[in-house]
Enzyme design. Sequence first.
Site, PDB file in Angstrom:
ATOM      1  N   LYS A  68       0.834  -1.211   0.000  1.00  0.00           N
ATOM      2  CA  LYS A  68       0.000   0.000   0.000  1.00  0.00           C
ATOM      3  C   LYS A  68       0.863   1.252   0.000  1.00  0.00           C
ATOM      4  O   LYS A  68       0.465   2.286  -0.535  1.00  0.00           O
ATOM      5  CB  LYS A  68      -0.915  -0.014   1.222  1.00  0.00           C
ATOM      6  N   GLU A 145     -10.023   7.536   5.809  1.00  0.00           N
ATOM      7  CA  GLU A 145     -10.084   6.620   6.953  1.00  0.00           C
ATOM      8  C   GLU A 145     -10.563   7.285   8.241  1.00  0.00           C
ATOM      9  O   GLU A 145     -11.425   6.724   8.936  1.00  0.00           O
ATOM     10  CB  GLU A 145      -8.711   5.957   7.140  1.00  0.00           C
ATOM     11  N   ASP A 168      -5.676   8.612  13.851  1.00  0.00           N
ATOM     12  CA  ASP A 168      -5.664   7.327  13.154  1.00  0.00           C
ATOM     13  C   ASP A 168      -4.229   6.929  12.831  1.00  0.00           C
ATOM     14  O   ASP A 168      -3.635   7.422  11.869  1.00  0.00           O
ATOM     15  CB  ASP A 168      -6.498   7.440  11.864  1.00  0.00           C
TER      16      ASP A 168
END
Length: 567
Positions: A68, A145, A168
């Site tokens: 990713k 996210e 996050d």
Amino acid sequence: MIVGIDLGTTNSLVAVWRDDAPQLVPNALGSVITPSVVGLDDQGLILVGQAARERLQTHPQLTTALFKRHMGSGHETTLGQRRFRPEELSALLLRSLKEDVERAYGEPVEEAVISVPAYFSDAQRKATRIAGELAGLKVEKLVNEPTAAALAYGLHHKDRETSFLVFDLGGGTFDVSILELFEGVMEVRASAGDNFLGGEDFDTALLQHFVASQREDAQFPDINGSGILHRLRCEAERVRQALGQQASETFVFSHGGRRWELEVTQDDLQKVSAALLERLRGPIERALRDARIRVADLDEVLLVGGTTRMPLVRKLAAGLFGRFPALHINPDEAVALGAAVQAALKSRAAALEEVVLTDVCPYTLGIETTMQFGRQYESGHYLPIIERNSVVPVSRVKTVQTLQDGQARVLLQIFQGESRLVKDNIPLGELDIPVPPRKAGEVKLDVRFTYDNNGILEAEVTLPDSGERHSLVIEKNPGVLSPEEVRQRLAELASLKVHPRNQQVNTLLLARLERLYQESLGEARSQLAQLAGAFQQVLAEQDPARIEAMREAVQVRLDEIEQSVWQ
């Protein structure tokens, strides 16, 4: 059927909306968490998830993880005889999650909402869309996210006004978003982050600490040997997770019949992670500043992402915000649940009729321009048109003009980023525009940027005198710098010959100018660009007296600007 997917750096999850609530879907092994690892078995067949993860140590040449982090770049990974792009590896993972849902519910899955880090670039977002398409999914929407996590949280508080910050910290990325919830509207006020800061970096710090402790042992193997680095990384991850539950843990590594051990305490982890913990502060301060909100005005702080389970991260968050963060939502599951909520919003689920979500453009979008300092002109400067954290959809226009007499064409180069100079930002595309050859400054161009909810940017240039229009839709993946290219550029900077600007006091001032430029918006940003350009010109003259006088004047002005930012 539409699903919500948390496509994570370390782990991925998928959820659906059922019985007026989001529900996680277990994989074939009965776990709702699927490791983001892809590999080949001994027969050349694809392995995804836990099975592939088990082979990271034993078959590193046939297995890969952390892909990713390369999304949106030209990076390729070789597995056996085949080379894979990050989009292809992500597609194999997405396809596995899709099949899990189809197996559980007996329905075909055709659409998906996929989460991405809030600070993902235009190229990385488009690469994620391509991955979904390669997996046979129509990607209805990409949801940030932290926004997804807030959706999962916000459902329980939609009857009262509240403001909260989502912290996050996942396996590979760090995001922070500030949101307000009122009358069924969830509004994202600001987002910031770091795409190369996560649990994997803490593992690397632990790994390096262990290797350094064995430096005097001549029999300690080369960590680049076959499979050794993967084994060390897995052990570092185990130790880090163990330290989330206990005061100390033993780092153990065996090879060639020998065994090496090192006791690691919470204090050791704190020391080796100090630089990483410090990097968490910048995005938080930027988001608070952009949202024009103080810590005391936040109702809650939400921790999301598995790495927030680390006690030292929770301790840092408590210290930064002066309160204990909310811990009632599962940090591993919140993003996937929120993505399912977003999927339900897209499908107009009856239970969510009153919930409205607004989001922001996480990056500044602009063009290259030339600035005048006294009688001199300097190209390569950045002119922001849509500034970061503008609510989307958004459309903004700025007017520019020709620079030279008789100029017949204007090359409009489009960039994304926060740096003062375009060379430090990400190129997105360009428009070559014919203009009537007149005296410098007589031909003006209105440059309009329009950024929609799907992250697509349209650039339109109008010549007011003739009404002629030129446009470019930025849809293709332009690619971004890979981590290798970033390291190469840092090395190139380090090898430059010494110049007066490299003197410590001047370097410090230039760094402060750059930081404030990236932190500021609007008129303050314009003033800082002028100050930086003027100071660099004085440095180039190499007159110590002038440099000192200019430096003192700039420092006074920076103090004024920095003080006004927090008022």
